[in-house]
Write an enzyme that holds these catalytic residues in place. Structure first.
Site: not given
Length: 635
Positions: A334, A363, A381, A383, A385, A464, A510
């Site tokens: 992000c 991670r 990911q 991913d 935003h 979420k 997200h």
RNA sequence: GCCACCCUAGCUCAGCCGGUAGAGCAGCCGAUUCGUAAUCGGCAGGUGAGGGGUUCAAAUCCCCUGGGUGGCUCCA
């Protein structure tokens, strides 16, 4: 006294009855199968006396609730057997029915359970079941109950009762065994016929790692031997689908102790599969109005402090230092996306902005949780935003939910959804959390699909929606997620100029669709048992000749396929055709192109499919367009 | 991270109660030219996860470390 049944039928009884009596009045067979009942909507034992008019729904073994009761009683039976065999060496704690069976958690400092003892415990269970011990409910005051369990040295039970809010508690007694329990239970141990202990595992008392470690024995129970056999057979089948096994067999990926734990290494076929998925993703995102962006792999630690990750997520992050400047390796994507947003003035006319990145993150997951591709320390990911005005929020969430639905349909996945609310460790105001949670909830409700609420399980920056897929063994893995965030836009002072010429705060979503590519590939392998659809198959066709005689022609066919963009391989070895077919079949290649003298003479190929059937012989060009057509339809 | 179990050739596995390692497949070499799931023969391949201890002797027993598996806690 009048008893009303679910079908509206009313029966009159002269005196107090039990659900079992009601069942008996309807038929002896029903009475034999009745294991519990719902009295005025509340679950109760089949032997509960009813002394006034009531609605009664009989619960039999053939219903899911009946099976739960059966398994719960089986858990008591197991605890009973264990107490018989090990006495004061072990203390009982809790033992519920679960999805495919039940477990019971025991505490012991003296004894460690091993699978070798399962036979012994099962044998004792069988004896107790055969003894036809009535299972009786007792209600007593909490003080008295605590006294009882204290006297037996069952300290965990005492703790449970201490924390119960009610003045009275219920106990269930069978023979010499007594357990604190809400019930309901079977009328007698005689009902329990088929059970099997499956594994032992550690589990924390009351699910907290601060508490004592208990020994959990997993087991399963069925009313019928056939069902147990079918269940065990299904487990065996599931093992064959395990992505770790198939990943090795199909040469897709590996892990290396030397490289580091939890770091997947993608072999040619696995990397190709991944690339195909990633191409699919880029295409689908561009189609839906996303912009592709790319952020750096490491960002200065100060920025992670600003975002709150340093305070809330530090233990999961890797850090490095260069020129006396500390950097955090990104665990999420992000930050860069917010920097892109902030790189210029934004107008309400620009919104929504949707930044998409196939972002690789690191991670530091605890070593014990790593699991093949499904839980790793480095993953990518899909991913994005989404920055939008508060007004646009609902539509954007709906858009993502539709995106998830469409993509899952392409892969043929069933999925479960749940919404998670504010956790203890979190940032942001209560009002923002409420607004965000409500927005997600509204969107979820409007899909009409069922979902569960997972209180206190949100991300630290917002609530979420999670989408869970199942692996071969029915374990659930979170893939897609949509997280609503009012906090980071605040922290990074993101703004847009509204119609009124004033600055306003955008909302940020997200979201991921497949989640982590690694995890998704893992689930995908298990879902298809390695037999990927044509559009995803790393090798779509293997060209094989019958004898050396056709080698040149087969080689040319292979070149033609390659040139047409088909992922082909050739097997021109001097081996028997059946040998080559066997190998291609084991590699789960969708099409095997057999080339013998006939095909060479006619200038054709004969395609054998994975199911063993042949397509009629056809020209190479025709085969190419067939493959292209199937791929375009995501077949 | 915690609890339990496991770790023998590239892969899958055998080796009873301690006597010093074996098979199939894969690989390599040779023969075979054979139309829909394994052609035959030969060769090579192991510091028994790593380290320490017990013992005349350890793949086998004990301890430590690493990795894996099943769970728990945590999570995409």
């Amino acid at each position: 006294m009048i008893i009303e049944l679910p079908d509206g039928q009313k029966k009159e009884f002269p005196a107090a009855v039990t659900p079992l009596d009601v069942a008996r009045s309807l038929g002896e067979r029903l009475a034999r199968e009745t294991v519990a009942a719902r009295i005025d909507g509340k679950l109760a034992d089949a032997t509960t006396p009813i002394s006034q008019d009531a609605k009664v729904e009989l619960i039999t073994l053939s219903s899911p609730e009946g099976l739960d009761v059966y398994r719960h009683s089986a858990a008591h039976l197991m605890a009973h057997a264990v107490k018989d065999l090990y006495g004061d060496e072990v203390q009982v704690t809790i033992g519920p029915a679960i999805e495919n069976g039940f477990y019971y958690d025991f505490f012991s400092e003296k004894h460690t359970f091993t699978p070798e003892e399962f036979d012994k415990i099962e044998a004792r269970m069988a004896e107790l079941a055969a003894a036809d011990l009535p299972i009786n409910r007792e209600v007593m005051g909490r003080e008295q109950a605590m006294e009882l369990f204290r006297g037996m040295g069952e300290n965990f039970k005492v703790e449970l009762i201490r924390d119960l809010p009610d003045e009275t508690v219920s106990l269930y007694r069978q023979g010499a065994f007594v357990d604190l329990c809400r019930g309901p239970h079977l009328p007698s141990t005689r009902f329990l016929k088929v059970f099997k202990l499956t594994s032992v595992a550690g589990a924390y008392w009351r699910g907290s790692e601060k508490n004592a470690m208990l020994q959990r024995i997993y087991a399963t129970a069925f009313p019928d031997k056939k069902e147990l056999k079918a269940y065990l057979a299904r487990l065996e089948e599931a093992k064959k689908r395990d992505h770790r096994k198939l990943g090795k067999e199909l040469d897709l990926f590996s892990f290396s102790e030397e490289a580091g734990v939890g770091l997947p290494i993608w072999h040619p076929k696995g990397a190709l599969l991944r690339m195909l998925l990633e191409d699919f993703e880029r295409k689908e995102h561009l189609k839906r109005g996303y912009d592709i962006v790319l952020g750096p792999q490491i960002l200065r630690t100060e920025l992670w402090m600003k975002s709150g990750h340093y305070n809330n997520y530090r233990e999961n992050m890797y850090f490095t230092e260069i020129d006396e400047q500390s950097y955090g390796i990104k665990p999420m994507n992000c930050l860069a996306h917010m920097l892109i947003y902030r790189s210029r003035m934004r107008s309400y006319r620009d919104l929504p902005l949707r930044f998409f990145e196939l972002g690789t993150v690191h991670r530091h997951e605890k070593s014990g949780v790593l699991h093949g591709l499904l839980r790793v320390r480095e993953f990518t990911q899909d991913d994005a935003h989404i920055f939008c005005t508060p007004d646009q929020l609902n539509d954007e969430i709906l858009g993502v939910l539709r995106f998830v639905r469409d993509v899952m349909a392409i892969f043929g996945f069933q999925y479960e959804m749940e919404i998670s609310t504010r956790p203890e460790k979190s940032i942001g105001s209560d009002e923002d959390w409420e607004r965000a949670t409500e927005a997600l909830m509204k969107a979820l409700e409007s899909t009409g699909q069922p979902f569960e609420i997972n209180a206190g399980d949100g991300a630290f920056y917002g609530p979420k929606i999670d989408v869970k897929l199942k692996d071969a063994l029915d374990r659930r893995w979170q893939c897609a997620t949509i997280q609503c965030d009012f906090t980071l836009p605040e922290r990074f002072d993101l703004t847009f100029v509204g119609k009124d010429g004033e600055k306003h705060r955008p909302v940020m979503l997200h979201r991921v669709i497949l989640g982590a590519i690694e995890r998704f590939v893992g689930v995908l392998i298990e879902h298809f048992e390695g037999k990927f659809p044509l559009w995803l198959a790393p090798v779509q066709a293997t060209v094989m000749n019958v004898t050396d005689n056709q080698a040149d022609y087969a080689g040319k066919v292979f070149e033609t396929l390659r040139a047409a963009g088909i992922r082909a391989e050739k097997d021109l070895r001097n081996e028997k055709l059946s040998f080559k077919i066997r190998e291609a079949q084991q590699a789960k290649v969708p099409y095997m192109l057999v080339i013998g003298d006939q095909e060479m003479a006619a200038g054709t190929v004969t395609a054998r499919m994975r199911d063993g059937k042949n397509l009629p012989s056809m020209g190479v060009a025709e085969f190419c367009s067939l493959v292209r057509g199937e791929c375009e339809a995501y077949k």
